[in-house]
Design a protein around this motif. Structure first.
Motif, PDB file in Angstrom:
ATOM      1  N   GLY B  28      24.786  74.878  24.834  1.00 52.52           N
ATOM      2  CA  GLY B  28      25.479  75.360  23.647  1.00 52.52           C
ATOM      3  C   GLY B  28      26.976  75.127  23.757  1.00 52.52           C
ATOM      4  N   PRO B  49      27.344  77.370  15.191  1.00 56.40           N
ATOM      5  CA  PRO B  49      26.327  76.933  16.150  1.00 56.40           C
ATOM      6  C   PRO B  49      25.113  76.364  15.410  1.00 56.40           C
ATOM      7  CG  PRO B  49      26.978  79.223  16.549  1.00 56.40           C
ATOM      8  CD  PRO B  49      27.664  78.782  15.292  1.00 56.40           C
ATOM      9  N   VAL B  51      21.464  76.009  14.675  1.00 55.26           N
ATOM     10  CA  VAL B  51      20.173  76.634  14.952  1.00 55.26           C
ATOM     11  C   VAL B  51      19.121  75.665  14.443  1.00 55.26           C
ATOM     12  CG1 VAL B  51      20.982  79.007  14.874  1.00 55.26           C
ATOM     13  CG2 VAL B  51      20.229  77.936  12.803  1.00 55.26           C
ATOM     14  N   GLY B  52      18.065  75.507  15.198  1.00 57.39           N
ATOM     15  CA  GLY B  52      17.089  74.502  14.810  1.00 57.39           C
ATOM     16  C   GLY B  52      17.676  73.130  15.014  1.00 57.39           C
ATOM     17  N   CYS B  53      17.798  72.364  13.951  1.00 56.99           N
ATOM     18  CA  CYS B  53      18.170  70.976  14.105  1.00 56.99           C
ATOM     19  C   CYS B  53      18.911  70.487  12.868  1.00 56.99           C
ATOM     20  CB  CYS B  53      16.886  70.172  14.291  1.00 56.99           C
ATOM     21  SG  CYS B  53      17.117  68.434  14.583  1.00 56.99           S
ATOM     22  N   GLN B  77      21.297  76.326  22.577  1.00 59.37           N
ATOM     23  CA  GLN B  77      20.913  77.526  23.311  1.00 59.37           C
ATOM     24  C   GLN B  77      19.519  77.388  23.905  1.00 59.37           C
ATOM     25  OE1 GLN B  77      20.520  81.251  21.211  1.00 59.37           O
ATOM     26  NE2 GLN B  77      21.160  82.427  22.991  1.00 59.37           N
ATOM     27  N   LYS B  79      17.200  79.308  24.305  1.00 56.83           N
ATOM     28  CA  LYS B  79      16.116  79.872  23.498  1.00 56.83           C
ATOM     29  C   LYS B  79      15.436  78.839  22.619  1.00 56.83           C
ATOM     30  CE  LYS B  79      16.863  84.528  23.612  1.00 56.83           C
ATOM     31  NZ  LYS B  79      15.841  85.536  23.648  1.00 56.83           N
ATOM     32  N   TYR B  80      16.229  77.871  22.175  1.00 57.86           N
ATOM     33  CA  TYR B  80      15.689  76.924  21.205  1.00 57.86           C
ATOM     34  C   TYR B  80      15.003  75.744  21.867  1.00 57.86           C
ATOM     35  CZ  TYR B  80      17.850  79.446  17.409  1.00 57.86           C
ATOM     36  OH  TYR B  80      18.170  80.415  16.503  1.00 57.86           O
ATOM     37  N   SER B  82      12.151  75.327  23.291  1.00 56.25           N
ATOM     38  CA  SER B  82      10.762  75.030  22.941  1.00 56.25           C
ATOM     39  C   SER B  82      10.666  74.445  21.542  1.00 56.25           C
ATOM     40  CB  SER B  82       9.904  76.283  23.054  1.00 56.25           C
ATOM     41  OG  SER B  82      10.256  77.200  22.054  1.00 56.25           O
ATOM     42  N   VAL B  83      11.619  74.778  20.705  1.00 56.97           N
ATOM     43  CA  VAL B  83      11.618  74.218  19.353  1.00 56.97           C
ATOM     44  C   VAL B  83      12.152  72.780  19.393  1.00 56.97           C
ATOM     45  CG1 VAL B  83      12.417  74.536  16.980  1.00 56.97           C
ATOM     46  CG2 VAL B  83      12.037  76.525  18.419  1.00 56.97           C
ATOM     47  N   LEU B  86      10.180  69.402  19.944  1.00 54.14           N
ATOM     48  CA  LEU B  86       9.548  68.702  18.821  1.00 54.14           C
ATOM     49  C   LEU B  86      10.395  67.516  18.363  1.00 54.14           C
ATOM     50  CD1 LEU B  86       8.616  71.851  16.746  1.00 54.14           C
ATOM     51  CD2 LEU B  86       7.032  70.373  17.981  1.00 54.14           C
TER      52      LEU B  86
END
Lengths: 342, 213
Positions: B28, B49, B51-53, B77, B79-80, B82-83, B86
């Motif tokens: 981040g 920031p 978030v996602g993409c 971050q 946290k993201y 695993s997202v 993709l």
């Protein structure tokens, strides 16, 4: 020429900074906004009178059909904090746990959590004058405290980017650190199912659920997404993670949150489906992945979303029926599918 | 899925540029979105920031040839993570970005490389290590040498940039573009010679095969 003159006049009349402290963007359409706002102001006034009557006497906010109807028509800013606190259960939590918030802030701190939160301080609402370094009072400190306290309160979640935007809006509305904390707890801990946990399974599930709802209600859009192999997460993740903050206009977001606190996370699907349905033809013009992404940004702008009162009426009519039970079923199915995929 | 096999997609019409997918990875606040914004829109400002993409496209003109980048900007971050996985799929190139003033972000870039190695066959994706924020030279925690040595040891391209001052930003993307085109030409040459090893591109995205690191 005449319209240019009107635009300039509107520009002179409408303040550059909105009531929440956000600077209006360069390309803000002052003339269209003024036209909308002149009608909306009458609605706001009418609603304010009704709300004052409803909340007369200072008793607690009781959930009821009347209240639900009132909330769908918008909570006046001066009552927003009280209503959100009441209907979400945050007030009850706060009353039952006196001193808890301060206790969290006074306890031992997790360094990595502090670091993660600090990284985002200057990056949360740089376009809002109240969040700027040097503003007085500067809400950065308030935001930092709320997020830090929450990270220690809910260690399974800690701090997840996106929560800074939610907390930021809560602070702007409540102007109270402690209330913002308890409302954040209501959102992250109860209203949103498992969006910010390490696996973000609830978030992934809900994105899939939206995909399924679109498949049923707007099959052409689903077919377009399928034909490009496009995952819903790419176009809608911000909608879910930030609950439309920085996606839709501020006033519209707050109107959505009015219902979200009272009726729960189902509202997010209503908003998403309304946006997609309204702009179905536009979306279907897309011929590539970048195109689709661009269309999904386009549909969050313009008069359809700025005119928040009409927009909120539409979210309850356009998507058609959306029962709690069918959402629960879809969530269960999508969740199982995601878990099976690993 | 479109573009599962990681091969560049030819332009729709003859003479149109090939499309390559490039992902921006890193911790981040290292400047991933700033690099993309500076490169695509020549703009630098305070960015929220990711978030996602986020998603950008840009056509790169290299004189003799041109190509189109689809730039996928990911959330930094942890946290993201695993997202973000993709978004790896079908990537042709990756920028591993770190902040030269934060050692931890450099270590994290190494971690991202491991992830990439698990996802792709060796040589399947062009990877460049990018040390950003050279404008903050006084606060440096990672030297140019450290960056270069690590990149060399792993066979990565390497550059240092300042998205803020727009220093070396275009160069990063152009270098990746040149490498992509060279590799493609080489492959086509080999393909014409009927080299069987070239079936690589036809296999599904590489799972279960790791680099020997």
């Amino acid at each position: 020429m005449e319209s240019a003159g009107r635009a300039q006049a509107a520009r002179d009349r409408v303040p550059r900074i909105d009531p929440y402290g956000f600077e209006r963007p360069e390309d803000f359409d002052y003339a269209a906004y003024e036209e909308f706002f002149s009608t909306y102001l009458a609605i706001l006034t009418r609603r304010a009178i009704k709300w004052s009557r409803l909340l007369k006497g200072g008793a607690g906010v009781q959930k009821s059909m009347t209240l639900k109807r009132y909330i769908r028509k918008g909570v006046p800013l001066e009552h927003r904090a009280r209503v959100w606190m009441g209907v979400s259960g945050a007030q009850a939590q706060m009353d039952q746990n006196p001193g808890y918030y301060l206790h969290l802030l006074q306890g031992e701190k997790d360094d990595s959590l502090e670091e993660a939160i600090r990284t985002d301080m200057n990056r949360t609402f740089p376009d809002n004058v109240r969040f700027r370094k040097g503003s007085d009072p500067c809400l950065q400190r308030t935001l930092y405290n709320v997020l830090l306290a929450y990270g220690h309160h809910n260690r399974g979640v800690g701090y997840c980017q996106g929560m800074n935007f939610l907390a930021g809006y809560l602070i702007l509305v409540t102007r109270s650190e402690e209330e913002s904390f308890w409302l954040l707890d209501a959102l992250v801990g109860r209203i949103l199912p498992d969006y910010y946990s390490p696996s973000m399974l609830g978030l992934k599930t809900d994105q899939e659920v939206l995909g399924e709802l679109v498949r049923t209600k707007l099959p052409a859009v689903a077919a377009l997404m399928d034909s490009h192999g496009l995952l819903w997460t790419l176009v809608v993740s911000r909608w879910f993670i930030c609950l439309f903050v920085d996606v839709l206009p501020v006033e519209t977001v707050l109107r959505i949150w009015d219902c979200l606190f009272n009726e729960g996370s189902k509202i997010i699907f209503r908003v998403a489906l309304t946006l997609i349905k309204q702009h179905q033809a536009l979306i279907l013009e897309a011929t590539s992945i970048p195109d689709i992404c661009e269309k999904f940004k386009e549909i969050t702008r313009g008069s359809f979303v700025t005119e928040c009162h009409t927009f909120m009426q539409k979210i309850f009519s356009e998507p058609g029926s959306l029962s709690r039970a069918s959402i629960a079923r879809l969530r269960e199915r999508c969740r199982a599918r995601l878990l099976a995929q690993g | 899925m479109a573009q599962v096999d990681g091969a560049p997609r030819p332009g729709a019409a003859l003479g149109q540029a090939c499309i390559f997918k490039l992902v921006l990875l890193g911790s981040g606040s290292v400047g991933k979105s700033s690099l993309a914004l500076q490169y695509v829109k020549n703009d630098f400002r305070s960015i929220l920031p990711t978030v996602g993409c986020a998603f950008f496209t840009k056509v790169v003109d290299l004189g003799a040839a041109s190509l189109k980048f689809e730039i996928w900007d990911t959330a930094g971050q942890e946290k993201y993570h695993s997202v973000c996985h993709l978004y790896f799929r079908g990537a042709n190139a990756a920028l591993l970005v770190y902040d030269v003033t934060r050692k931890a972000s450099f270590c994290k870039a190494r971690q991202w490389l491991k992830d990439l190695e698990e996802e792709f066959h060796p040589g399947e994706v062009v990877v460049m290590l990018v040390g950003n924020k050279t404008d903050l030279n006084q606060e440096r925690e990672v030297t140019f040498e450290e960056g270069r040595e690590f990149a060399e040891s792993k066979g990565l391209l390497f550059m240092e940039t300042s998205a803020k001052l727009n220093h070396q930003v275009t160069e990063v993307f152009s270098a990746v573009a040149r490498e992509l085109l060279q590799r493609q030409e080489k492959k086509e040459g080999q393909r014409q010679q009927g080299d069987a090893r070239l079936a690589l591109n036809e296999t599904p995205p590489g799972r279960g095969r790791c680099c020997a690191h």
